[in-house]
Design a protein around this motif. Structure first.
Motif, PDB file in Angstrom:
ATOM      1  N   LEU A 541       0.993  -1.100   0.112  1.00 48.15           N
ATOM      2  CA  LEU A 541      -0.079   0.056   0.088  1.00 48.15           C
ATOM      3  C   LEU A 541       0.895   1.240   0.179  1.00 48.15           C
ATOM      4  CD1 LEU A 541      -2.758  -0.998   2.841  1.00 48.15           C
ATOM      5  CD2 LEU A 541      -2.715  -1.268   0.189  1.00 48.15           C
ATOM      6  N   LEU A 542       0.662   2.325  -0.850  1.00 43.42           N
ATOM      7  CA  LEU A 542       1.478   3.103  -1.187  1.00 43.42           C
ATOM      8  C   LEU A 542       0.652   4.526  -1.090  1.00 43.42           C
ATOM      9  CD1 LEU A 542       4.243   4.471  -1.652  1.00 43.42           C
ATOM     10  CD2 LEU A 542       3.905   3.927  -4.102  1.00 43.42           C
ATOM     11  N   ILE A 543       0.988   5.391  -0.330  1.00 44.20           N
ATOM     12  CA  ILE A 543       0.398   6.786  -0.137  1.00 44.20           C
ATOM     13  C   ILE A 543       1.763   7.664  -0.906  1.00 44.20           C
ATOM     14  CG2 ILE A 543      -0.135   8.855   1.102  1.00 44.20           C
ATOM     15  CD1 ILE A 543      -1.375   7.069   2.869  1.00 44.20           C
ATOM     16  N   SER A 544       1.281   8.517  -1.712  1.00 46.49           N
ATOM     17  CA  SER A 544       2.284   9.553  -2.397  1.00 46.49           C
ATOM     18  C   SER A 544       1.520  10.448  -3.252  1.00 46.49           C
ATOM     19  CB  SER A 544       3.130   8.697  -3.372  1.00 46.49           C
ATOM     20  OG  SER A 544       4.091   9.701  -3.919  1.00 46.49           O
ATOM     21  N   HIS A 545       2.113  11.667  -2.926  1.00 52.58           N
ATOM     22  CA  HIS A 545       1.647  13.017  -3.880  1.00 52.58           C
ATOM     23  C   HIS A 545       2.378  13.005  -5.351  1.00 52.58           C
ATOM     24  CE1 HIS A 545      -0.217  14.464  -0.272  1.00 52.58           C
ATOM     25  NE2 HIS A 545      -1.035  14.876  -0.855  1.00 52.58           N
ATOM     26  N   ARG A 546       3.478  12.251  -5.533  1.00 57.00           N
ATOM     27  CA  ARG A 546       4.105  12.092  -6.682  1.00 57.00           C
ATOM     28  C   ARG A 546       3.641  11.555  -7.734  1.00 57.00           C
ATOM     29  NH1 ARG A 546       9.637  13.355  -5.158  1.00 57.00           N
ATOM     30  NH2 ARG A 546       9.489  14.663  -3.167  1.00 57.00           N
ATOM     31  N   ALA A 547       3.613  12.193  -9.047  1.00 58.07           N
ATOM     32  CA  ALA A 547       3.049  11.651 -10.252  1.00 58.07           C
ATOM     33  C   ALA A 547       3.842  10.359 -10.421  1.00 58.07           C
ATOM     34  CB  ALA A 547       2.671  12.439 -11.190  1.00 58.07           C
ATOM     35  N   SER A 548       5.129  10.370 -10.140  1.00 53.69           N
ATOM     36  CA  SER A 548       5.952   9.031 -10.558  1.00 53.69           C
ATOM     37  C   SER A 548       5.371   7.811  -9.838  1.00 53.69           C
ATOM     38  CB  SER A 548       7.490   9.301 -10.213  1.00 53.69           C
ATOM     39  OG  SER A 548       7.341   9.797  -9.059  1.00 53.69           O
ATOM     40  N   ALA A 549       4.610   7.921  -8.833  1.00 50.96           N
ATOM     41  CA  ALA A 549       4.246   6.724  -8.097  1.00 50.96           C
ATOM     42  C   ALA A 549       3.220   5.728  -9.052  1.00 50.96           C
ATOM     43  CB  ALA A 549       3.562   7.059  -6.695  1.00 50.96           C
ATOM     44  N   ARG A 550       2.611   6.738  -9.922  1.00 50.08           N
ATOM     45  CA  ARG A 550       1.711   5.758 -10.698  1.00 50.08           C
ATOM     46  C   ARG A 550       2.352   4.659 -11.628  1.00 50.08           C
ATOM     47  NH1 ARG A 550      -3.464   7.515 -12.068  1.00 50.08           N
ATOM     48  NH2 ARG A 550      -4.338   8.998 -10.760  1.00 50.08           N
ATOM     49  N   VAL A 551       3.543   4.978 -11.894  1.00 53.40           N
ATOM     50  CA  VAL A 551       4.387   4.043 -12.904  1.00 53.40           C
ATOM     51  C   VAL A 551       4.341   2.816 -12.258  1.00 53.40           C
ATOM     52  CG1 VAL A 551       6.483   3.691 -13.823  1.00 53.40           C
ATOM     53  CG2 VAL A 551       5.629   5.958 -13.815  1.00 53.40           C
ATOM     54  N   ILE A 552       4.466   2.432 -10.751  1.00 51.30           N
ATOM     55  CA  ILE A 552       4.553   1.284 -10.368  1.00 51.30           C
ATOM     56  C   ILE A 552       3.274   0.585  -9.977  1.00 51.30           C
ATOM     57  CG2 ILE A 552       6.931   1.395  -9.825  1.00 51.30           C
ATOM     58  CD1 ILE A 552       6.236   2.153  -7.019  1.00 51.30           C
ATOM     59  N   ALA A 553       2.302   1.592  -9.777  1.00 54.16           N
ATOM     60  CA  ALA A 553       0.987   1.185  -9.155  1.00 54.16           C
ATOM     61  C   ALA A 553       0.297   0.148 -10.183  1.00 54.16           C
ATOM     62  CB  ALA A 553       0.189   2.297  -8.935  1.00 54.16           C
ATOM     63  N   ASP A 554      -0.351  -0.744  -9.488  1.00 55.22           N
ATOM     64  CA  ASP A 554      -1.408  -1.841 -10.148  1.00 55.22           C
ATOM     65  C   ASP A 554      -2.969  -1.335 -10.142  1.00 55.22           C
ATOM     66  OD1 ASP A 554       0.664  -4.021 -11.021  1.00 55.22           O
ATOM     67  OD2 ASP A 554       0.880  -3.827  -8.977  1.00 55.22           O
ATOM     68  N   ALA A 555      -3.239  -0.542  -8.909  1.00 60.92           N
ATOM     69  CA  ALA A 555      -4.474  -0.065  -8.511  1.00 60.92           C
ATOM     70  C   ALA A 555      -4.189   1.389  -8.125  1.00 60.92           C
ATOM     71  CB  ALA A 555      -5.174  -0.977  -7.861  1.00 60.92           C
ATOM     72  N   VAL A 556      -5.200   2.358  -8.326  1.00 55.69           N
ATOM     73  CA  VAL A 556      -5.037   3.787  -7.850  1.00 55.69           C
ATOM     74  C   VAL A 556      -6.538   3.814  -7.002  1.00 55.69           C
ATOM     75  CG1 VAL A 556      -5.035   5.896  -8.423  1.00 55.69           C
ATOM     76  CG2 VAL A 556      -3.585   4.364  -9.497  1.00 55.69           C
ATOM     77  N   VAL A 557      -6.568   4.193  -5.731  1.00 50.14           N
ATOM     78  CA  VAL A 557      -7.655   4.605  -4.692  1.00 50.14           C
ATOM     79  C   VAL A 557      -7.623   6.163  -4.756  1.00 50.14           C
ATOM     80  CG1 VAL A 557      -8.948   4.279  -3.008  1.00 50.14           C
ATOM     81  CG2 VAL A 557      -7.741   2.306  -3.921  1.00 50.14           C
ATOM     82  N   ARG A 558      -8.523   6.697  -5.314  1.00 47.07           N
ATOM     83  CA  ARG A 558      -8.703   8.060  -5.247  1.00 47.07           C
ATOM     84  C   ARG A 558      -9.642   8.531  -4.051  1.00 47.07           C
ATOM     85  NH1 ARG A 558      -5.720  12.631  -6.765  1.00 47.07           N
ATOM     86  NH2 ARG A 558      -7.114  14.419  -6.776  1.00 47.07           N
ATOM     87  N   LEU A 559      -8.998   9.303  -3.104  1.00 49.95           N
ATOM     88  CA  LEU A 559     -10.051   9.873  -2.122  1.00 49.95           C
ATOM     89  C   LEU A 559      -9.971  11.462  -2.266  1.00 49.95           C
ATOM     90  CD1 LEU A 559      -8.254   8.039   0.916  1.00 49.95           C
ATOM     91  CD2 LEU A 559     -10.101   7.563  -0.380  1.00 49.95           C
ATOM     92  N   GLU A 560     -10.987  12.141  -1.898  1.00 49.49           N
ATOM     93  CA  GLU A 560     -11.586  13.436  -1.905  1.00 49.49           C
ATOM     94  C   GLU A 560     -11.879  14.156  -0.758  1.00 49.49           C
ATOM     95  OE1 GLU A 560     -10.942  15.185  -4.473  1.00 49.49           O
ATOM     96  OE2 GLU A 560     -10.679  13.571  -5.990  1.00 49.49           O
ATOM     97  N   PRO A 561     -11.508  15.098  -0.248  1.00 49.80           N
ATOM     98  CA  PRO A 561     -11.722  15.536   1.023  1.00 49.80           C
ATOM     99  C   PRO A 561     -13.069  16.264   1.112  1.00 49.80           C
ATOM    100  CG  PRO A 561     -10.368  17.433  -0.215  1.00 49.80           C
ATOM    101  CD  PRO A 561     -10.418  15.894  -1.008  1.00 49.80           C
ATOM    102  N   ASN A 562     -13.746  16.564  -0.026  1.00 48.98           N
ATOM    103  CA  ASN A 562     -14.927  17.131  -0.034  1.00 48.98           C
ATOM    104  C   ASN A 562     -16.134  16.149   0.527  1.00 48.98           C
ATOM    105  OD1 ASN A 562     -14.964  15.677  -2.293  1.00 48.98           O
ATOM    106  ND2 ASN A 562     -15.683  17.248  -3.606  1.00 48.98           N
ATOM    107  N   GLU A 563     -15.648  15.016   0.736  1.00 48.16           N
ATOM    108  CA  GLU A 563     -16.470  13.943   1.256  1.00 48.16           C
ATOM    109  C   GLU A 563     -16.675  13.404   2.586  1.00 48.16           C
ATOM    110  OE1 GLU A 563     -16.273  10.222  -1.135  1.00 48.16           O
ATOM    111  OE2 GLU A 563     -15.944  11.343  -2.826  1.00 48.16           O
ATOM    112  N   VAL A 564     -15.658  14.419   3.412  1.00 46.86           N
ATOM    113  CA  VAL A 564     -15.583  14.299   4.782  1.00 46.86           C
ATOM    114  C   VAL A 564     -17.042  14.676   5.398  1.00 46.86           C
ATOM    115  CG1 VAL A 564     -14.257  14.830   6.736  1.00 46.86           C
ATOM    116  CG2 VAL A 564     -13.339  14.637   4.728  1.00 46.86           C
ATOM    117  N   LEU A 565     -17.332  14.001   6.339  1.00 42.92           N
ATOM    118  CA  LEU A 565     -18.584  14.016   7.083  1.00 42.92           C
ATOM    119  C   LEU A 565     -18.402  14.727   8.427  1.00 42.92           C
ATOM    120  CD1 LEU A 565     -20.337  10.672   6.300  1.00 42.92           C
ATOM    121  CD2 LEU A 565     -20.577  12.913   4.909  1.00 42.92           C
ATOM    122  N   ALA A 566     -19.248  15.899   8.702  1.00 46.84           N
ATOM    123  CA  ALA A 566     -19.027  16.336  10.050  1.00 46.84           C
ATOM    124  C   ALA A 566     -19.405  15.523  11.127  1.00 46.84           C
ATOM    125  CB  ALA A 566     -19.894  17.947  10.068  1.00 46.84           C
TER     126      ALA A 566
END
Length: 566
Positions: A541-566
């Motif tokens: 499992l890898l967390i990275s802001h670097r676009a280069s991390a996509r090169v080695i990724a087999d799957a990408v899970v995208r999280l968005e902050p606007n979905e955070v519930l109060a």
């Protein structure tokens, strides 16, 4: 100091017997010594009375000499019993301190990272260190004196009543005044004592935080303000300590005054009855010698409780932690210490039922403070790299926190067929966070942290995979990894996670921004090392802001902050 009967303060906390088994035998031994000391006190008073009255009545010299010899033996025996009590108390204090420290560490392990993350580690360290050290006064002075009071006072009172019921009744009526005043003083000073202990904890926490952030403070020119803040807390601790000392002197004076007045009343009564012949000199002198001994144990309880106050306050904090862990039901396959009993916990073996290393999250909602993060679902298979990406604040690191039980969550998270909440994270997860978390010691010691039989070859391989080829495993680090640059420290932390996988203690590797302090060339080599481990069967499992991390990724899970519930 406040007396034991004061509100919220018990003479002996029953939890002490529950959490420190050594204290049980201690009370039995001290009780036996207290009985012997009481017998010696009575014998001393009688053997001192006989030669004095005998000399007046013309006792023969041989009988007088034998009485004085017996008195000398009793004096020596009394000193020996005092020594024995001190020795027993010191040994018991050492054993209890060791047992409570062990129980505290075990309880923290059971409560887990989530509980620990909400506590101040510096305050816990002060409690486990200085606080438990203060138990020496609690065991060495207060508890023996408390047992002595329970045993000696009623026995001496009974002997006095047997010899002279008037003196016995006088002591019986005046004796309760001492605990009454002790309670009143305790009610007035309990808050002062608690403030002193809390101020010490706050001082330790403030100092630890300042030292940790000293470099940042100096960059922004705020180091003097931090020093002034520590000075203010230190001065507050000084004032609280002086308040405690003032109350201690007041308490000691009040107890001594009451005891002196009570003994004086007994003496005056005996004197008048000796004058009118209603009482013999032998009985009167014997009872008069016993009167101070009847008050002494109770007076000393209040005095010694002052010396033990810090230890008492510390045990309250420790028992609170132990009580919090006690209701926790260990999950199936876990011992009381929170370690897995599965085959996976064995040295050098892979976790049972998790050989494939498949990690599945279904509708996992992480709780962070008063917020609940959006649901996350994905499946990470062995031999793959799953990349979690998204802007800051989206909850990527919170997912990792949930996996290592540092944050509560709803939903399902399975490693193989087992819920991660039923497992110790160290049994299946190799994790490297954004903070390296290095300790004083060698680089190799940091890489093999927790391994009782380190493998030097695997240390070298883990460092090479983490782009730490130029790092010497024997190089000694200072506090919090001092001696390395930010990028080097990060590589050592990543190598630690790699080592756990290579050692067979984890099948899932979780890396949180492992290349944030690396240059592009080193980052590319790190990606290749991660890819190599994944191809060898690791679940990454890898967390990275670097676009280069996509090169080695087999799957990408995208999280968005606007979905955070109060």
């Amino acid at each position: 100091m406040s007396a034991p009967p004061a509100t919220g303060i018990r003479p002996v906390d029953p939890r002490l017997l529950r959490y420190a088994r050594a204290s049980r035998g201690f009370f039995v031994t001290i009780g036996a010594i207290a009985v012997a000391q009481t017998a010696v006190v009575v014998a001393f008073a009688w053997l001192l009375t006989r030669p004095i009255t005998g000399a007046i009545d013309g006792m023969p010299e041989p009988e007088l000499a034998s009485t004085l010899a017996a008195l000398a033996v009793v004096v020596a025996l009394r000193a020996g019993l005092v020594w024995a009590r001190e020795a027993v108390a010191i040994r018991a204090a050492a054993r209890v301190q060791s047992q409570l420290r062990g129980a505290l560490v075990e309880a923290v392990g059971m409560l887990g990272p989530e509980w620990l993350s909400s506590r101040n580690s510096a305050q816990l360290a002060v409690t486990a260190g200085r606080g438990l050290d203060a138990l020496e006064a609690y065991f060495g002075r207060y508890l023996p004196q408390l047992v002595q009071t329970v045993v000696a006072t009623p026995l001496i009172l009974a002997v006095m009543w047997w010899q002279d019921w008037i003196s016995g009744l006088t002591v019986l009526l005046t004796l309760p005044l001492i605990p009454v005043f002790m309670v009143l003083i305790g009610l007035a000073t309990r808050a002062v004592q608690q403030r002193q202990w809390q101020t010490l904890q706050r001082l330790a926490a403030r100092f630890a935080d300042t030292v940790q952030g000293l470099a940042t403070l100096k960059v922004f020119g705020r180091q003097h303000r931090a020093a002034a803040s520590i000075e203010r807390v230190t001065d507050e601790y000084r004032r609280e300590t002086m308040r405690v000392l003032r109350v201690s002197f007041l308490s000691g004076f009040a107890l001594e005054f009451l005891a002196s007045i009570s003994v004086a009343i007994v003496a005056v009564s005996i004197g008048f009855r000796l004058i009118d012949g209603a009482l013999t000199l032998a009985v009167g002198l014997f009872v008069l010698l016993l009167a101070p001994e009847a008050y002494l144990p109770l007076r000393q309880v209040g005095v010694q409780f002052h010396a033990a106050a810090e230890g008492v306050a510390a045990t309250e904090d420790i028992f609170a932690v132990l009580d919090a862990a006690r209701p926790t039901t260990p999950a199936a396959g876990r011992t009381l210490s929170g370690r897995s009993r599965s085959a996976g916990s064995a040295e050098g073996s892979a976790p049972a039922q998790r050989g494939d290393g498949e990690l599945e999250l279904r509708d996992v909602r992480v709780q962070r403070g008063d917020r609940q993060l959006p649901a996350v679902s994905f499946t990470a298979h062995p031999g793959t790299v799953t990349l979690l990406e998204g802007p800051s604040g989206a909850g990527k690191s919170s997912v990792f926190a949930a996996l290592r039980r540092a944050a509560a969550f709803e939903g399902t998270a399975l490693v193989g067929d087992t819920d991660v909440r039923e497992l110790a994270p160290s049994d299946w997860l190799a994790w490297a966070g954004q903070q390296p978390g290095l300790l004083t010691g060698s680089i190799a010691g940091n890489v093999t942290l927790g391994d009782t039989a380190p493998d030097a070859a695997l240390v070298r391989r883990a460092l090479d995979l983490a782009c730490g080829e130029g790092l010497d495993p024997d190089f000694e680090l200072g506090v919090q990894g001092a001696g390395l640059s930010g990028g080097q420290a990060q590589r050592v932390a990543v190598a630690r996670a790699f080592y756990r996988y290579l050692r067979g203690r984890a099948r899932v590797i979780a890396l949180d921004e492992p290349s944030s302090a690396l240059d592009p060339d080193t980052e590319a080599r790190l990606w290749r090392g991660i890819r190599q481990l994944a191809d060898a069967g690791a679940t990454v499992l890898l967390i990275s802001h670097r676009a280069s991390a996509r090169v080695i990724a087999d799957a990408v899970v995208r999280l968005e902050p606007n979905e955070v519930l109060a």
